[in-house]
Design a protein around this motif. Structure first.
Motif, PDB file in Angstrom:
ATOM      1  N   ILE A   1       0.843  -1.206   0.000  1.00  0.00           N
ATOM      2  CA  ILE A   1       0.000   0.000   0.000  1.00  0.00           C
ATOM      3  C   ILE A   1       0.873   1.249   0.000  1.00  0.00           C
ATOM      4  O   ILE A   1       0.605   2.216  -0.711  1.00  0.00           O
ATOM      5  N   ALA A   2       1.955   1.217   0.769  1.00  0.00           N
ATOM      6  CA  ALA A   2       2.864   2.366   0.822  1.00  0.00           C
ATOM      7  C   ALA A   2       3.470   2.654  -0.546  1.00  0.00           C
ATOM      8  O   ALA A   2       3.596   3.827  -0.937  1.00  0.00           O
ATOM      9  N   LEU A   3       3.838   1.608  -1.280  1.00  0.00           N
ATOM     10  CA  LEU A   3       4.438   1.814  -2.607  1.00  0.00           C
ATOM     11  C   LEU A   3       3.492   2.549  -3.547  1.00  0.00           C
ATOM     12  O   LEU A   3       3.932   3.364  -4.364  1.00  0.00           O
ATOM     13  N   LEU A   4       2.211   2.275  -3.420  1.00  0.00           N
ATOM     14  CA  LEU A   4       1.226   2.980  -4.240  1.00  0.00           C
ATOM     15  C   LEU A   4       1.261   4.485  -3.950  1.00  0.00           C
ATOM     16  O   LEU A   4       1.297   5.308  -4.865  1.00  0.00           O
ATOM     17  N   PHE A   5       1.290   4.845  -2.675  1.00  0.00           N
ATOM     18  CA  PHE A   5       1.284   6.260  -2.316  1.00  0.00           C
ATOM     19  C   PHE A   5       2.636   6.924  -2.577  1.00  0.00           C
ATOM     20  O   PHE A   5       2.686   8.086  -2.987  1.00  0.00           O
ATOM     21  N   LEU A   6       3.724   6.191  -2.374  1.00  0.00           N
ATOM     22  CA  LEU A   6       5.036   6.748  -2.708  1.00  0.00           C
ATOM     23  C   LEU A   6       5.156   6.968  -4.211  1.00  0.00           C
ATOM     24  O   LEU A   6       5.695   7.990  -4.655  1.00  0.00           O
ATOM     25  N   GLY A   7       4.631   6.028  -4.989  1.00  0.00           N
ATOM     26  CA  GLY A   7       4.614   6.200  -6.442  1.00  0.00           C
ATOM     27  C   GLY A   7       3.791   7.406  -6.841  1.00  0.00           C
ATOM     28  O   GLY A   7       4.163   8.151  -7.760  1.00  0.00           O
TER      29      GLY A   7
END
Length: 127
Positions: free
Chosen positions: A17-23
């Motif tokens: 989930i974090a990778l989605l927001f960091l992206g």
């Protein structure tokens, strides 16, 4: 029976989930025009992209670290709900897919908010 797999699954869920927001944060930095266009289309100030970018980045890092997982996940769920409005275009199947995905991500964030960070977190994790 050890429930270590649950902690590993929570870590994996937090990272995904974090990778989605960091992206999303990176995308806003590298190509702000697309998000600015969405904001302008709703008569919102285009400068809102920058606090959104900072929120995306900070929330992503917090999830990866397992810090403030419950409040961050609740804020992210609300963020997904609010930003889904930008994709409510019933005549555009692609945008409707994004609309539904936003709500699915909100559901994942709510599950993280309930579960907390699990055992694998940095420092003193606050649920």
């Amino acid at each position: 029976m050890s429930l270590g797999w649950r902690d590993a699954a929570l870590l994996f869920a937090r990272v995904l989930i974090a990778l989605l927001f960091l992206g999303g944060a990176v995308q806003k930095v590298l190509n702000p025009a697309d998000a600015m266009s969405l904001l302008a289309g709703f008569a919102l100030p285009v400068a809102l992209i920058w606090p959104a970018m900072l929120f995306n980045a900070a929330a992503g890092v917090a999830l990866i670290l397992g810090q403030w997982t419950t409040p961050v996940a609740l804020l992210l769920a609300a963020y997904c709900g609010v930003t889904s409005v930008f994709h409510w275009l019933p005549d555009d199947p692609w945008q409707m897919t994004i609309f539904v995905k936003n709500w699915a991500i909100a559901g994942g964030c709510l599950a993280l908010a309930v579960a907390g960070p699990g055992r694998f977190s940095v420092g003193r994790a606050v649920g």
